[in-house]
Design a protein around this motif. Sequence first.
Motif, short mmCIF file in Angstrom:
data_model
loop_
_atom_site.label_atom_id
_atom_site.label_comp_id
_atom_site.label_asym_id
_atom_site.label_seq_id
_atom_site.Cartn_x
_atom_site.Cartn_y
_atom_site.Cartn_z
N GLN A 81 -6.92 14.86 -26.39
CA GLN A 81 -6.78 16.25 -25.97
C GLN A 81 -5.67 16.45 -24.94
O GLN A 81 -5.16 17.56 -24.78
N GLU A 82 -5.29 15.41 -24.24
CA GLU A 82 -4.17 15.54 -23.31
C GLU A 82 -2.88 15.87 -24.05
O GLU A 82 -2.01 16.55 -23.52
N ARG A 83 -2.77 15.41 -25.31
CA ARG A 83 -1.56 15.62 -26.09
C ARG A 83 -1.81 16.54 -27.28
O ARG A 83 -1.09 16.49 -28.27
N VAL A 84 -2.84 17.35 -27.18
CA VAL A 84 -3.12 18.41 -28.15
C VAL A 84 -3.04 19.73 -27.41
O VAL A 84 -3.77 19.94 -26.44
N ARG A 85 -2.17 20.60 -27.86
CA ARG A 85 -1.99 21.88 -27.15
C ARG A 85 -2.97 22.94 -27.63
O ARG A 85 -3.47 23.73 -26.86
N PHE A 86 -3.23 22.98 -28.94
CA PHE A 86 -4.17 23.94 -29.52
C PHE A 86 -5.03 23.22 -30.55
O PHE A 86 -4.57 22.29 -31.21
N MET A 128 7.87 26.53 -30.69
CA MET A 128 6.96 25.39 -30.80
C MET A 128 6.63 24.87 -29.40
O MET A 128 7.36 25.13 -28.44
N TRP A 129 5.52 24.17 -29.32
CA TRP A 129 5.15 23.47 -28.10
C TRP A 129 5.47 22.00 -28.29
O TRP A 129 5.15 21.41 -29.32
N TRP A 166 3.82 18.87 -21.71
CA TRP A 166 3.97 20.02 -22.60
C TRP A 166 5.01 21.00 -22.08
O TRP A 166 5.09 21.27 -20.89
N LYS A 167 5.80 21.55 -23.03
CA LYS A 167 6.76 22.60 -22.69
C LYS A 167 6.89 23.53 -23.88
O LYS A 167 6.94 23.08 -25.04
N ILE A 202 7.21 11.79 -29.37
CA ILE A 202 6.98 13.14 -28.89
C ILE A 202 5.81 13.73 -29.67
O ILE A 202 5.44 13.21 -30.74
N TYR A 203 5.24 14.79 -29.14
CA TYR A 203 4.10 15.47 -29.76
C TYR A 203 4.48 16.93 -29.92
O TYR A 203 5.09 17.54 -29.02
N VAL A 204 4.11 17.51 -31.05
CA VAL A 204 4.47 18.90 -31.37
C VAL A 204 3.22 19.64 -31.81
O VAL A 204 2.40 19.10 -32.57
#
Length: 919
Positions: A81-86, A128-129, A166-167, A202-204
């Motif tokens: 969840q740290e690398r999941v935005r939604f 995108m995030w 996240w950005k 990277i994570y998107v």
Amino acid sequence: MLRNKGKRMYSSFLSGVMMLSLMLPAQQVMAEQGGGGSTSQDAKSSLAPVILEDFENGFDKYLPSAGAQFNKVNLSIEKDQERVRFGSGSLKLAYDFTGTTGTSGAYLQTTGEAQNIKVPGYPEKISMWVYGDGKKHWLRMQMLDAKGAVPLNFVDEHVGVDWVGWKYLEVDVPKGRTLPFSIDMPVRYMETSGDKKDAGAIYVDQIRALYGPNEDDIEPPVLSQLTPAAGVPVASSQPVISVHAEDAGYDRAKHPEDTQIEPDSIRMSVDGEQVQHILTVAEGLIRYQPEAPLADGLHRVKVSVRDAAGNQTIRSWSFKVAAGAPKFTYEAPDVTYAGNTYSLDIKGVKTGEISGGRMDFVFDPSKVENLRLVKGSMIDPSVIQAEVDQTQGTVAVTLNHLSTSGLTDEDLIGQVLYDVKKDAVGTNEIQLKSGSIALVEGETSLSFSGHTLPSSVQTGLSLKWDENGNVQGYETVLEVKNVAGNPVRNAQVFADGQAIGMTDDEGKLRTAGLTPAVKDIKLQAAKEGKYFSPVMDFTVSPLSGTPEPYSINVSMGDDPAVSRGFTWQTDPGTEGTVVKVAKQSGFSGFDQKEILKVEGTSELFQTLDIGTVRVHKASVTSLEPGTTYVYQVGDGKGHYSSQGSFQTAPASGDRTSFVYFADSQAKDEAGFKLWGDVVKQAFKDTPDAEFMIQAGDMVEKGFNEQEWKWWFSEAQEALLNTTLIAAIGNHEVMGTTQSNDFLEHFNQPGNGLSSLKGSSFSFDYKNIHFMLLNSEYLYEEQQQWLERDLASTNQKWKIAIFHRGPYGSIYDTEEVRNLWAPVLEKNKVDLVLNGHDHIYLRTHSMMDNQVVKEGEGTTYVVAGTSGPKFYPLTKKYWQLVTDEDKTQMYAAVEIEGDQLKFVTRTVGGRVVDQFTLTK
């Protein structure tokens, strides 16, 4: 800014999808009726954002691995969840570009057209995030319109993804495109520089289409007032650990009841274990006090918080408990040498009060080996044991009944010995994964964390060889030095583990035994079994080329009226470099007495794909103005080229004719044949052309010599009989040697920046001042040189040539627009010849980034494509004439007196554009 919170925001996405599904047919009709570049954007409505991809439904429509010039590209759904935005998952795009040449890329790519993401209507932006890795690579997307690719850049190529965490990112969709839109590569993570090839991930999450301003809350919560403060020792073994959390822009007057963070999202961990925190809602105070004492030493805290819109902030910090309680300590050297043995020393403070404990250490198995435990001299074997996993690099040290050993704080409890591998390089890290301590007084075991111990791995020796010592059949001179840079005598050199000889008093070993056959070899030097060099990759480069000259071309000399530069290639064994030149008038053969014979120089050039060739260069400087010459190039011993010709510039004159080509960029023989065909047609249509200009991107990959051979071969007849002015393009600098792959093929003037000799210079040709610039490097330095150069000329006409233009279609280079265009326009440069856009384009007359009346500014032209690659048009306000015909074309320029006539034709003869500039 409106702040859409929680469920309210997600419902807006759904309503946007429903609204678009109802409106789309009408929009498509409008787009079809618009004609040309007209689209439904002209009648857009205010629509909610549409989620194009949220990574909640797997990867069935994407290739499992896609990219360019990579060692590894892996796609996966991330659930942490740290690398999941939604939602419950995000895209993890892992890559390894290490050691690759050329432009590398890791792509999320659909399996085919049927799986492309359909984009409703005409969005203003795509967003995108991205959870960045800070590696500063180039993040892009490839969208498609009805005519072709639409590249979108989420970050600047030269800045890249320079953040970690996240950005939110968004990019404008170019105006004037033809519907419908789709996306075949939603994510393209790329690197063009050979100096920045590495590995990472990277994570998107949540790629969206925006049809108006983004009104979502994208600012993460603010965490402050960390207690205990980072790095500050505390005397209490049960300190209150707390942090204050509030939403960005929080206003207590509007929200006195809470600080607008989501209570259910809060996570706090101490030393890697999640703890049960307490939240004071009105203050946003998150706190925890350990029920049992914390061990003396370092402790790590991590807090994660989200606001109602899903924005997340994560803070980690460490503090030290210094309550005077018993504890374990450990240390290791911070500098190590390959091939030697070192120790991790474990001690204790007040060991008489410690009954036992456990420490789990992790070593890097790629750097160290032979892990083993050695007990302290005062320790009974029953007190200390270790579980060692050599493969994983783990050592679990367990202690029992330590208090009975009678140790002082200076005595060793034990040592973990490790050997640094002979081929190790970089940094070795020893991590304490977890730790616990049990005291004589007390029934519970206390956990603690610890610092990671980094140590640089150095080598006692260095090993290198002469520049061309790896060429097939050539002798190799190996040289060994110590860390002080002094030669090392009697060092043994090993090839694939087998000794091949010892160095002499100069630290050198000469051998012919490495290069008889083409192969890869591992080399290493060693002395006395304790000093080693890094393991070096030695690749034997095969011989390539022929004794007869090929890839021949003639360049402008410093003074085009009296000088020319010549370049050609042969096999490595053909060392002679000779040019024979004679006036065409009265010429009877190269054995006549009036022949001018000039010797030049040559050097070996190791290419990445075909092996080693020899590059020959010569300059002739004593020619007569306005004269046609014939010439031959060769070795002076019978290996000569066919006869060629060129014409020097008259000392004065007001009529000049030349032809101009843009991107011939191809990657196979068939593609370069198209280039050859358009060159032949150009000189057939313009028989009086005095020279030719090529504005860069001649080949697909500048480090592939086979592509250069095709480029020259397909146009060799024309190149033999004219003078070539060649600009460097971005595809010429894709290798690891910057401009060198380009410079090995041409012998151009060096009167510009000394660091850009041969790719940035100027010259006068009759009444024209030409400036050729390198649009890949040193923009500011070339701006200053350009100022000086233009200030020193009083020629009637001024023409600039470079690859990346300031006013283009898909591509318009901002640095060039901001730094070079003002100088060109202020100094009344008449015409600028560019490439890069793979489309025909002529601008209005430009001055200070504005359209001005004809004759009051500078005209910029991109002469289409002379090879197989084309881009569709992106409309910009500066464009006056554009043409999207997917065929090869060229331009013919004639200057006579007060007029410059410019005509662009396709290879089939169609006139694409023509105009006249008048003084």
